[in-house]
Enzyme design. Structure first.
Site, PDB file in Angstrom:
ATOM      1  N   GLY A  12       0.823  -1.220   0.000  1.00 36.78           N
ATOM      2  CA  GLY A  12       0.000   0.000   0.000  1.00 36.78           C
ATOM      3  C   GLY A  12       0.838   1.242   0.000  1.00 36.78           C
ATOM      4  O   GLY A  12       0.449   2.281   0.552  1.00 36.78           O
ATOM      5  N   THR A  14       1.594   3.482  -2.138  1.00 37.89           N
ATOM      6  CA  THR A  14       1.247   4.675  -2.911  1.00 37.89           C
ATOM      7  C   THR A  14      -0.024   5.328  -2.397  1.00 37.89           C
ATOM      8  O   THR A  14      -0.529   6.266  -3.015  1.00 37.89           O
ATOM      9  CB  THR A  14       1.066   4.329  -4.405  1.00 37.89           C
ATOM     10  OG1 THR A  14      -0.053   3.436  -4.556  1.00 37.89           O
ATOM     11  CG2 THR A  14       2.317   3.668  -4.969  1.00 37.89           C
ATOM     12  N   GLY A  15      -0.547   4.846  -1.272  1.00 38.36           N
ATOM     13  CA  GLY A  15      -1.755   5.413  -0.700  1.00 38.36           C
ATOM     14  C   GLY A  15      -1.464   6.609   0.189  1.00 38.36           C
ATOM     15  O   GLY A  15      -0.317   7.051   0.322  1.00 38.36           O
ATOM     16  N   VAL A  16      -2.510   7.115   0.820  1.00 33.94           N
ATOM     17  CA  VAL A  16      -2.401   8.342   1.618  1.00 33.94           C
ATOM     18  C   VAL A  16      -1.331   8.219   2.689  1.00 33.94           C
ATOM     19  O   VAL A  16      -0.413   9.042   2.768  1.00 33.94           O
ATOM     20  CB  VAL A  16      -3.767   8.688   2.254  1.00 33.94           C
ATOM     21  CG1 VAL A  16      -3.625   9.893   3.184  1.00 33.94           C
ATOM     22  CG2 VAL A  16      -4.804   8.980   1.179  1.00 33.94           C
ATOM     23  N   ILE A  17      -1.427   7.203   3.527  1.00 32.56           N
ATOM     24  CA  ILE A  17      -0.435   7.049   4.597  1.00 32.56           C
ATOM     25  C   ILE A  17       0.765   6.238   4.131  1.00 32.56           C
ATOM     26  O   ILE A  17       1.881   6.419   4.632  1.00 32.56           O
ATOM     27  CB  ILE A  17      -1.065   6.421   5.858  1.00 32.56           C
ATOM     28  CG1 ILE A  17      -0.139   6.592   7.072  1.00 32.56           C
ATOM     29  CG2 ILE A  17      -1.404   4.956   5.640  1.00 32.56           C
ATOM     30  CD1 ILE A  17       0.129   8.036   7.450  1.00 32.56           C
ATOM     31  N   GLY A  18       0.580   5.366   3.137  1.00 29.84           N
ATOM     32  CA  GLY A  18       1.691   4.566   2.628  1.00 29.84           C
ATOM     33  C   GLY A  18       2.830   5.416   2.109  1.00 29.84           C
ATOM     34  O   GLY A  18       4.011   5.136   2.356  1.00 29.84           O
ATOM     35  N   LYS A 134     -10.378  -5.034  10.901  1.00 24.29           N
ATOM     36  CA  LYS A 134      -9.102  -4.988  11.618  1.00 24.29           C
ATOM     37  C   LYS A 134      -9.106  -5.950  12.797  1.00 24.29           C
ATOM     38  O   LYS A 134      -8.081  -6.568  13.110  1.00 24.29           O
ATOM     39  CB  LYS A 134      -8.810  -3.556  12.088  1.00 24.29           C
ATOM     40  CG  LYS A 134      -8.449  -2.602  10.952  1.00 24.29           C
ATOM     41  CD  LYS A 134      -8.088  -1.213  11.467  1.00 24.29           C
ATOM     42  CE  LYS A 134      -7.685  -0.287  10.332  1.00 24.29           C
ATOM     43  NZ  LYS A 134      -7.321   1.073  10.808  1.00 24.29           N
ATOM     44  N   ARG A 138      -6.452  -8.940  13.641  1.00 19.72           N
ATOM     45  CA  ARG A 138      -5.815  -9.130  14.954  1.00 19.72           C
ATOM     46  C   ARG A 138      -6.069 -10.528  15.495  1.00 19.72           C
ATOM     47  O   ARG A 138      -5.164 -11.173  16.042  1.00 19.72           O
ATOM     48  CB  ARG A 138      -6.335  -8.094  15.955  1.00 19.72           C
ATOM     49  CG  ARG A 138      -5.737  -6.710  15.806  1.00 19.72           C
ATOM     50  CD  ARG A 138      -5.982  -5.894  17.063  1.00 19.72           C
ATOM     51  NE  ARG A 138      -5.503  -4.527  16.970  1.00 19.72           N
ATOM     52  CZ  ARG A 138      -5.366  -3.712  18.006  1.00 19.72           C
ATOM     53  NH1 ARG A 138      -5.710  -4.128  19.225  1.00 19.72           N
ATOM     54  NH2 ARG A 138      -4.917  -2.480  17.850  1.00 19.72           N
TER      55      ARG A 138
END
Length: 321
Positions: A12, A14-18, A134, A138
């Site tokens: 990921g 190239t994503g916002v947080i990546g 998520k 986990r």
């Protein structure tokens, strides 16, 4: 204790947080032997400028299919740590990615895509709709199916950059509009909220990778600062040198809007839920893990507002990774 991470593969990327995570790793590349990304051939073709900027900085770019077992296993070879920043549409796919990491002899550590709201803050967290995928990841990581891998859940709370942004289409869910000098504050404006800037998220990841002794097999709770909607507004008014027009969305009204969003299939329903969770105070801790990983100098509210004033952003950013 497992050895520290030296060869990092980002999913990921190239994503916002990546993008933020890769940049932070590159800024600290003296701590690592290899930094790579695994992206689809389509992404590599469509985001050529970004991909080439990674290559120029020494990133190994591996193209393949995240849904292909062979491609993923090949991508894992030669790396010891997987950092996942996959977006919301691929969150539960991480179960398969973790299973493949467990089978890969070189991989010793997997950091799943959390980087946000604490999905295990209290008993009610288990029933919140945005948390379910998520929580599934986990549960698998902590099951008997995973015996060898180390993991860390990076709990940052909301991104300060976006919390202080403008929600132009639905300001009732909380918004700071720099151009119009209008704000809609959540709750009574006085409730505390713990925020982390995206740049700090990147630096915190690097610190976590450098401190496996205190981060392996646990959730690490970190932040940049704790503030209130009132304090954000006050800082915005100070830096823009004018009074803003202010509205409030009470917690009761926010809950009503949240329920309506889910009932009508509003694509922002999960965001309503998250903002209600934040407004209920479920981002605040008596103590964070910042100090334990050597992170004591963090971004400040003043810095975030300065950025918001000079470069206003949308409060909601998401896209295909």
């Amino acid at each position: 204790m497992a050895p520290p991470s030296k060869k990092i593969l980002v999913l990921g990327a190239t994503g916002v947080i990546g993008k933020v995570l890769v940049n932070a790793l590159l800024n600290a590349k003296e701590n690592f032997e290899r930094i790579g990304i695994f992206s689809s051939a389509e992404t590599v073709a469509n985001k050529q400028e970004l991909i080439e900027s990674y290559r120029r900085r020494g990133v190994d770019v591996i193209a393949g299919d995240l849904y292909s077992e062979d491609d993923v296993l090949d991508a894992y070879k030669g790396f010891d740590t997987v950092v996942s920043a996959v977006g919301r549409f691929a969150i539960d796919k991480q179960v398969d990615l973790v299973a493949l990491a467990e089978r890969s002899p070189s991989i010793i550590r997997f950091i799943p895509s959390e980087f946000g709201t604490d999905i295990a803050y209290n008993a009610s967290s288990a029933t919140e709709k945005p948390n379910q995928k998520k929580l599934k990841v986990r549960a698998y990581i902590e099951s008997d199916a995973v015996r060898r891998l180390k993991y860390t859940y990076v709990v940052t709370g909301p991104f300060a950059d976006l919390y202080t942004g403008c929600m132009a289409s639905q300001p009732q869910m909380g918004s700071f509009d720099v151009e119009k000098k209008e704000a809609t504050l959540l709750g009574d404006g006085k409730g505390k909220v713990s925020l982390t800037t995206m740049s700090d998220v990147g630096r915190l990841l690097v610190a976590i990778l450098k401190h496996p002794d205190v981060c392996d097999n646990k959730d690490v709770k970190v932040n940049s600062f704790t503030t209130t909607p009132d304090d954000i507004l006050a800082e915005l008014e100070r830096q823009t040198d004018c009074k803003w027009r202010v509205k409030y969305t009470t917690l009761e009204e926010l809950r009503r809007l949240e329920a309506e969003a889910w009932e009508t299939g509003n694509e922002l329903a999960s965001i309503y839920t998250l903002r209600r969770i934040w407004t209920e105070g479920c981002t605040v801790y008596e103590k964070t893990d910042n100090e334990a990983i050597g992170m004591t100098k963090m971004d400040t509210l003043e810095m975030v507002v300065q950025s918001a004033v000079t470069n206003p952003v949308s409060a909601f950013q998401s896209g295909k990774l």
